[in-house]
Design an enzyme around this catalytic site. Structure first.
Site, short mmCIF file in Angstrom:
data_model
loop_
_atom_site.label_atom_id
_atom_site.label_comp_id
_atom_site.label_asym_id
_atom_site.label_seq_id
_atom_site.Cartn_x
_atom_site.Cartn_y
_atom_site.Cartn_z
N GLU A 201 -12.47 -4.56 -3.74
CA GLU A 201 -12.94 -3.17 -3.56
C GLU A 201 -12.22 -2.21 -4.51
OE1 GLU A 201 -12.21 -5.27 -1.01
OE2 GLU A 201 -14.28 -5.58 -0.38
N GLU B 64 1.82 -13.01 12.52
CA GLU B 64 2.41 -11.83 13.15
C GLU B 64 2.25 -10.66 12.18
OE1 GLU B 64 3.61 -11.65 16.21
OE2 GLU B 64 3.10 -13.76 16.49
N HIS C 297 2.15 3.43 -9.03
CA HIS C 297 1.95 2.01 -9.32
C HIS C 297 3.13 1.46 -10.13
CE1 HIS C 297 -1.93 2.33 -7.55
NE2 HIS C 297 -2.50 2.97 -8.54
N ARG D 162 -4.69 -1.52 9.13
CA ARG D 162 -5.86 -2.36 8.88
C ARG D 162 -5.52 -3.47 7.92
NH1 ARG D 162 -7.80 2.88 7.03
NH2 ARG D 162 -7.27 3.17 4.84
N LEU E 71 10.66 -20.81 -5.03
CA LEU E 71 9.82 -19.84 -4.34
C LEU E 71 8.44 -19.78 -5.02
CD1 LEU E 71 9.24 -17.28 -2.54
CD2 LEU E 71 10.35 -15.91 -4.31
N GLY F 265 -0.17 5.52 -4.36
CA GLY F 265 -0.79 6.79 -4.73
C GLY F 265 -0.19 7.94 -3.94
N ARG F 266 -0.02 7.74 -2.64
CA ARG F 266 0.54 8.81 -1.80
C ARG F 266 2.01 9.06 -2.13
NH1 ARG F 266 -1.09 6.14 3.45
NH2 ARG F 266 -1.54 4.45 1.98
N ARG G 118 -1.05 9.23 -9.82
CA ARG G 118 -1.07 7.99 -9.04
C ARG G 118 -0.44 6.81 -9.81
NH1 ARG G 118 -4.30 7.43 -4.73
NH2 ARG G 118 -4.58 5.23 -5.21
N ASP H 28 0.83 -1.21 0.00
CA ASP H 28 0.00 0.00 0.00
C ASP H 28 0.86 1.26 0.00
OD1 ASP H 28 -2.42 1.34 -0.04
OD2 ASP H 28 -2.60 1.40 2.14
N SER I 285 -7.84 -4.66 5.45
CA SER I 285 -8.49 -4.43 4.14
C SER I 285 -8.91 -5.71 3.41
CB SER I 285 -7.57 -3.57 3.26
OG SER I 285 -7.30 -2.33 3.86
C1 IPE Z 1 -5.35 -2.67 0.04
O1 IPE Z 1 -5.05 -1.34 -0.21
C2 IPE Z 1 -5.37 -3.45 -1.24
C3 IPE Z 1 -4.09 -3.61 -1.90
C4 IPE Z 1 -2.93 -3.22 -1.47
C5 IPE Z 1 -4.16 -4.28 -3.17
P1 IPE Z 1 -6.20 -0.23 -0.32
O2 IPE Z 1 -5.52 1.05 -0.54
O3 IPE Z 1 -7.20 -0.65 -1.31
O4 IPE Z 1 -6.86 -0.32 1.13
P2 IPE Z 1 -7.74 0.73 1.93
O5 IPE Z 1 -8.79 1.23 1.01
O6 IPE Z 1 -6.83 1.83 2.37
O7 IPE Z 1 -8.26 -0.05 3.09
C1 IPE Z 2 -1.68 0.23 -3.35
O1 IPE Z 2 -1.45 1.59 -3.36
C2 IPE Z 2 -1.96 -0.33 -4.73
C3 IPE Z 2 -3.35 -0.76 -4.92
C4 IPE Z 2 -4.27 -0.77 -4.01
C5 IPE Z 2 -3.70 -1.21 -6.25
P1 IPE Z 2 -2.66 2.64 -3.36
O2 IPE Z 2 -3.06 2.88 -4.77
O3 IPE Z 2 -3.74 2.18 -2.46
O4 IPE Z 2 -1.95 3.90 -2.77
P2 IPE Z 2 -2.50 4.88 -1.66
O5 IPE Z 2 -2.90 4.05 -0.48
O6 IPE Z 2 -3.66 5.62 -2.25
O7 IPE Z 2 -1.36 5.77 -1.33
MG MG Z 3 -4.11 2.42 -0.49
#
Ligand code: IPE
Ligand code: IPE
Ligand code: MG
Length: 259
Positions: free
Chosen positions: A68, A208, A38, A195, A132, A24-25, A34, A21, A197
């Protein structure tokens, strides 16, 4: 000096799962789209695969796209699909060379045809890998998985293949997409959120958890080793007391999904 030298090779996790995760940020803090986050995240996938391979960890599961996530803007979803197809095609040869076997868990029927084809091809090409197992959770959510496993059990009971009184934990574990894989010993989440998710809810009953603020594109080999080191410092009690653990042979999460 690399942290890998401090890792005890006799107490490695059999399965590490990662919620990747923060892409995007990562991009936003740099004033980028964003999608750039990726893209950069793919390099981190390569790095953790390499690190898991070096340590000889048997299973690495990567949460790449959740059920989601289909609700994100269409442009981001299609960008992610294109990126995945491109990355799969580019990396397959290297994965083969590294003796990696690729698996996929999730509702792949929802993927566009071209993505499904690329994925199937990668799975076929790497099927003889033994060093692996890399499991991509794609279009995955735990509630989806548990729902479809429950439907399957009901079908088996209705058709007389299974008796209600014979249903136990193993019955369900064996019908999950992770059937045959060990449960994750360690779950890592990057990007700062605390979390799960909708990821591996059943399988992580005794995992863990390791949370880091590091955004996924900044996560590399040494970060992975750091997480393993922290894991090795934990006491896994499985409901017992520390004193019991000292006098008993080490208890394991025995609910490996195929035993
Ligand atoms: C969880 O990240 C899903 C993946 C890393 C693929 P999200 O960015 O979708 O989760 P939330 O929305 O913050 O819970
Ligand atoms: C995780 O990064 C990748 C996917 C969920 C596909 P995000 O795209 O959720 O990035 P943030 O959480 O918005 O920074
Ligand atoms: Mg995210």
């Amino acid at each position: 000096m690399s942290l890998i030298n401090r890792i005890d090779p006799n107490r490695l996790p059999a399965h590490v799962a990662i919620i990747m995760d923060g892409n995007g940020r990562w991009a936003k803090t740099r004033g980028l789209e964003r999608g750039e986050g990726h893209k950069e995240g793919i390099a981190s996938v390569r790095k953790v695969v390499e690190a898991a391979r070096k340590l000889a960890i048997p299973y690495l599961t990567l949460y790449a796209f959740s059920t989601e996530n289909w609700d994100r803007p269409a442009e981001e979803v299609s960008g992610l699909m294109d990126l995945m197809v491109h990355a799969i095609a580019k990396e397959t040869e290297g994965l083969k060379k590294n003796d990696v076997k690729v698996h996929c868990i999730g509702d792949v029927e929802r993927l566009p045809n071209y993505a499904r084809t690329a994925l199937d091809e990668c799975i076929r090409e790497t099927e003889s890998g033994t060093a692996l197992n890399v499991v991509f959770a794609l279009s995955y959510s735990s509630r989806w998985e548990l729902t479809q496993s429950t439907q399957q059990i009901v079908r088996e009971v209705m058709s007389g293949k299974l008796r209600e009184s014979d249903i136990d934990e193993e019955t369900l574990a064996n019908r999950l997409t992770t059937s045959g894989m060990p449960n994750p010993d360690l779950l890592i989440r990057t990007g700062g959120e605390l979390r799960i998710s909708n990821f591996l809810l059943w399988q992580c009953a005794y995992s863990e958890f390791y949370f880091t603020d590091t955004y996924w594109p900044d996560f590399g080999e040494e970060d992975f080793y750091q997480a393993i080191l922290e894991f090795q410092g934990r006491e896994r009690r499985y409901g017992k007391t520390s004193e019991q653990l000292e006098s008993l042979t080490p208890s394991k999460d025995s609910s490996t999904n195929n035993d």
